[in-house]
Design an enzyme around this catalytic site. Structure first.
Site, PDB file in Angstrom:
ATOM      1  N   LYS A 112      12.204   3.765 -11.937  1.00 48.22           N
ATOM      2  CA  LYS A 112      12.125   3.042 -10.668  1.00 48.22           C
ATOM      3  C   LYS A 112      13.507   3.071 -10.045  1.00 48.22           C
ATOM      4  CE  LYS A 112       9.020   0.722  -8.278  1.00 48.22           C
ATOM      5  NZ  LYS A 112       7.571   0.952  -8.258  1.00 48.22           N
TER       6      LYS A 112
HETATM    7  P1  NAD Z   1       5.094  -2.400   1.644  1.00 48.66           P
HETATM    8  O1  NAD Z   1       6.534  -2.586   1.937  1.00 48.66           O
HETATM    9  O2  NAD Z   1       4.340  -1.307   2.336  1.00 48.66           O
HETATM   10  O3  NAD Z   1       4.290  -3.761   1.936  1.00 48.66           O
HETATM   11  C1  NAD Z   1       4.645  -4.988   1.365  1.00 48.66           C
HETATM   12  C2  NAD Z   1       3.828  -6.063   2.078  1.00 48.66           C
HETATM   13  O4  NAD Z   1       4.019  -7.317   1.426  1.00 48.66           O
HETATM   14  C3  NAD Z   1       4.253  -6.276   3.536  1.00 48.66           C
HETATM   15  O5  NAD Z   1       3.090  -6.543   4.317  1.00 48.66           O
HETATM   16  C4  NAD Z   1       5.123  -7.531   3.457  1.00 48.66           C
HETATM   17  O6  NAD Z   1       5.162  -8.234   4.690  1.00 48.66           O
HETATM   18  C5  NAD Z   1       4.364  -8.289   2.396  1.00 48.66           C
HETATM   19  N1  NAD Z   1       5.097  -9.368   1.741  1.00 48.66           N
HETATM   20  C6  NAD Z   1       6.356  -9.363   1.246  1.00 48.66           C
HETATM   21  N2  NAD Z   1       6.641 -10.567   0.724  1.00 48.66           N
HETATM   22  C7  NAD Z   1       5.530 -11.329   0.882  1.00 48.66           C
HETATM   23  C8  NAD Z   1       5.182 -12.662   0.547  1.00 48.66           C
HETATM   24  N3  NAD Z   1       6.043 -13.439  -0.067  1.00 48.66           N
HETATM   25  N4  NAD Z   1       3.951 -13.111   0.855  1.00 48.66           N
HETATM   26  C9  NAD Z   1       3.064 -12.320   1.485  1.00 48.66           C
HETATM   27  N5  NAD Z   1       3.327 -11.057   1.820  1.00 48.66           N
HETATM   28  C10 NAD Z   1       4.545 -10.567   1.527  1.00 48.66           C
HETATM   29  O7  NAD Z   1       4.968  -2.234   0.055  1.00 48.66           O
HETATM   30  P2  NAD Z   1       3.750  -1.645  -0.780  1.00 48.66           P
HETATM   31  O8  NAD Z   1       4.021  -0.214  -1.074  1.00 48.66           O
HETATM   32  O9  NAD Z   1       2.458  -2.058  -0.158  1.00 48.66           O
HETATM   33  O10 NAD Z   1       3.949  -2.408  -2.164  1.00 48.66           O
HETATM   34  C11 NAD Z   1       3.370  -3.678  -2.428  1.00 48.66           C
HETATM   35  C12 NAD Z   1       3.312  -3.884  -3.942  1.00 48.66           C
HETATM   36  O11 NAD Z   1       2.498  -2.867  -4.524  1.00 48.66           O
HETATM   37  C13 NAD Z   1       4.657  -3.804  -4.669  1.00 48.66           C
HETATM   38  O12 NAD Z   1       4.620  -4.666  -5.783  1.00 48.66           O
HETATM   39  C14 NAD Z   1       4.692  -2.364  -5.133  1.00 48.66           C
HETATM   40  O13 NAD Z   1       5.569  -2.168  -6.228  1.00 48.66           O
HETATM   41  C15 NAD Z   1       3.238  -2.193  -5.523  1.00 48.66           C
HETATM   42  N6  NAD Z   1       2.766  -0.816  -5.630  1.00 48.66           N
HETATM   43  C16 NAD Z   1       2.883   0.038  -4.575  1.00 48.66           C
HETATM   44  C17 NAD Z   1       2.386   1.338  -4.690  1.00 48.66           C
HETATM   45  C18 NAD Z   1       2.410   2.307  -3.537  1.00 48.66           C
HETATM   46  O14 NAD Z   1       1.833   3.409  -3.682  1.00 48.66           O
HETATM   47  N7  NAD Z   1       3.003   1.977  -2.382  1.00 48.66           N
HETATM   48  C19 NAD Z   1       1.794   1.759  -5.895  1.00 48.66           C
HETATM   49  C20 NAD Z   1       1.686   0.852  -6.948  1.00 48.66           C
HETATM   50  C21 NAD Z   1       2.159  -0.426  -6.790  1.00 48.66           C
END
Ligand code: NAD
Length: 422
Positions: A112
């Site tokens: 990561k």
């Molecule tokens: P992103 O930046 O696209 O979106 C994050 C979202 O969470 C945004 O809408 C933001 O406003 C919101 N957010 C942040 N803090 C918040 C809070 N306290 N309460 C409510 N909403 C909040 O990120 P993402 O890629 O969607 O990642 C989200 C999660 O999924 C992370 O934990 C990431 O590690 C995990 N993840 C992502 C992927 C991927 O392919 N992008 C794959 C596996 C896991």
């Protein structure tokens, strides 16, 4: 736009990740030396990233790349741009990536990366300079056979295009396999952008019957409306689930009759947030986790379900779109209240599965159709769901401990077969 909603985050995701590993090690009866190796990252790189701002002033950021394990193949994991990035968080996320790749049987270890920056405060040109400098600083340890980054919180396809270009310029030729989650025009895979959300929903729908639910009778709340949460809300709604609440870092909206998700997506595209959506009422962001719904999908950040709020969670099923949203204390409370938690390393693995497909396609320079990608993703996700459910039932374990134990066993076995060098 209003101020960010308050968040309850756990003190250390690394403590949570290590506690989960310790439980799996106990189930498997692994020796202490092996446990210590699995609890410790293989390699960590911390770099400083000076930025020349658009106004001529200079700023500086700290970035990390942590490679947790290579026993099953090159390291793999996302790059996060967030003001909350710290080394322990990156270590935890790298460890979870190792388990996720092993559980889904993709031939990778775990890694990561992250830069402590709030990307909303910087122009696209500034973010390009940050990305190129960060990439050049970690260049010696990444590569298609070494470690393959992907998008995470605060990064996207464009970030991956800049990383790929920077790496390729340094190599003297185009190297599409160095990152995944690239734009399709640069060798990205069809279906990658929606893959994590699709996987979350594949697994959520598969888990409904175990709670006596079916899509048409199910209500859901989704925390986070980014790359994962937004698609999860859309695919749940398309499957007939009533999505009654969603949130982002600015606030939350609720509509007991069900939100019009396509209209909400248009509102977010126009305003940048779910706040002020006309088709719902305002809700406190924290209250979303405690709503009276059947299915809760935390898809934002780690450590949001804690010992403090877990007793008030009313959902019957929690499917973790985010990495590490549930602390071990919350896990125990949810289990005590007969709430089934489908763990992150299973539920959100769709992204790394299609990242693997993208890497395979890029390395062969042969691209698959979107329906081929989606069918193969679904097969992998449902296969993993069945395998983890069966293992959990056989050994009388939670789904998280079962999934972690299955993954740790595969990594430990690869390590043992390779032997210890020297
Ligand atoms: P992103 O930046 O696209 O979106 C994050 C979202 O969470 C945004 O809408 C933001 O406003 C919101 N957010 C942040 N803090 C918040 C809070 N306290 N309460 C409510 N909403 C909040 O990120 P993402 O890629 O969607 O990642 C989200 C999660 O999924 C992370 O934990 C990431 O590690 C995990 N993840 C992502 C992927 C991927 O392919 N992008 C794959 C596996 C896991």
């Amino acid at each position: 736009m209003t101020a960010p909603a308050s968040t309850t985050t756990s003190a250390s995701p690394l403590d949570d990740a290590r506690a989960q590993l310790a439980e799996a090690v106990e189930v498997l009866g692994l020796p202490e030396g092996l446990h210590r190796m699995l609890a410790t990252p293989r390699r960590e790189v911390t770099v400083s990233i000076p930025l020349r701002r658009d106004d001529g002033s200079q700023d500086l950021f700290i970035g990390h790349r942590v490679q947790h394990n290579f026993s099953r193949g090159p390291a793999k994991g996302g790059i996060r741009y967030s003001p909350h990035v710290d080394l322990d968080e990156v270590r935890a996320l790298a460890m979870w990536m190792t388990w996720k790749c092993a559980l889904l049987d993709v031939p990778y270890g775990g890694a990561k990366g992250g830069v402590r920056i709030d990307p909303r405060n910087y122009s696209a040109a500034e973010l390009e300079r940050v990305t190129r400098r960060f990439t050049s600083e970690i260049l010696p340890v990444i590569g298609p056979a070494h470690d393959i980054p992907a998008p995470d919180i605060g990064t996207d396809e464009q970030t991956m295009a800049w990383m790929m270009d920077t790496y390729s310029v340094a190599s003297g030729y185009t190297v599409p396999g160095v990152v995944t989650g690239k734009p399709v025009a640069l060798g990205g895979s069809l279906g990658r952008a929606s893959s994590t959300s699709r996987g979350v929903v594949d697994v959520a729908l598969a888990a409904l019957p175990s709670r006596g639910l079916r899509p048409a009778t199910t209500t859901a709340a989704v925390q986070g409306f980014g790359k994962v949460g937004r698609g999860a809300a859309r695919f749940l709604a398309e499957a007939g689930v009533r999505v009654t609440a969603v949130s982002d870092q600015y606030g939350a909206v609720v509509n007991a009759a069900g939100l019009d998700v396509p209209a909400l997506e248009r509102h977010v595209d126009a305003t940048g947030s779910v706040v002020d959506f006309a088709g719902g009422e305002v809700l406190d962001g924290g209250a979303l986790l405690e709503l009276d719904v059947d299915l809760l999908v935390p898809a934002a950040v780690e450590g949001v379900l804690t010992a403090e709020n877990a007793p008030r969670v009313r959902a019957r099923l929690v499917v973790e779109g985010a990495n590490g949203p549930t602390t071990p204390e919350a896990d125990a409370i949810l289990a005590g209240n007969d709430i089934l938690v489908v763990p992150d390393i299973l539920a959100n693995a769709g992204g790394v599965v299609v990242s693997y497909f993208e890497w395979v396609q890029a390395n062969q320079a042969y691209w698959w159709t979107e329906s081929e990608v989606e069918a193969r993703l679904k097969e992998r996700m449902l296969g993993a769901w069945e395998a983890v459910s069966a293992y959990a039932a056989e050994k009388e374990l939670s789904l998280r401990t079962a999934a972690t134990a299955m993954a740790v066993e595969r990594v430990a076995s690869a390590h043992t077969l390779r032997g210890l060098y020297p």
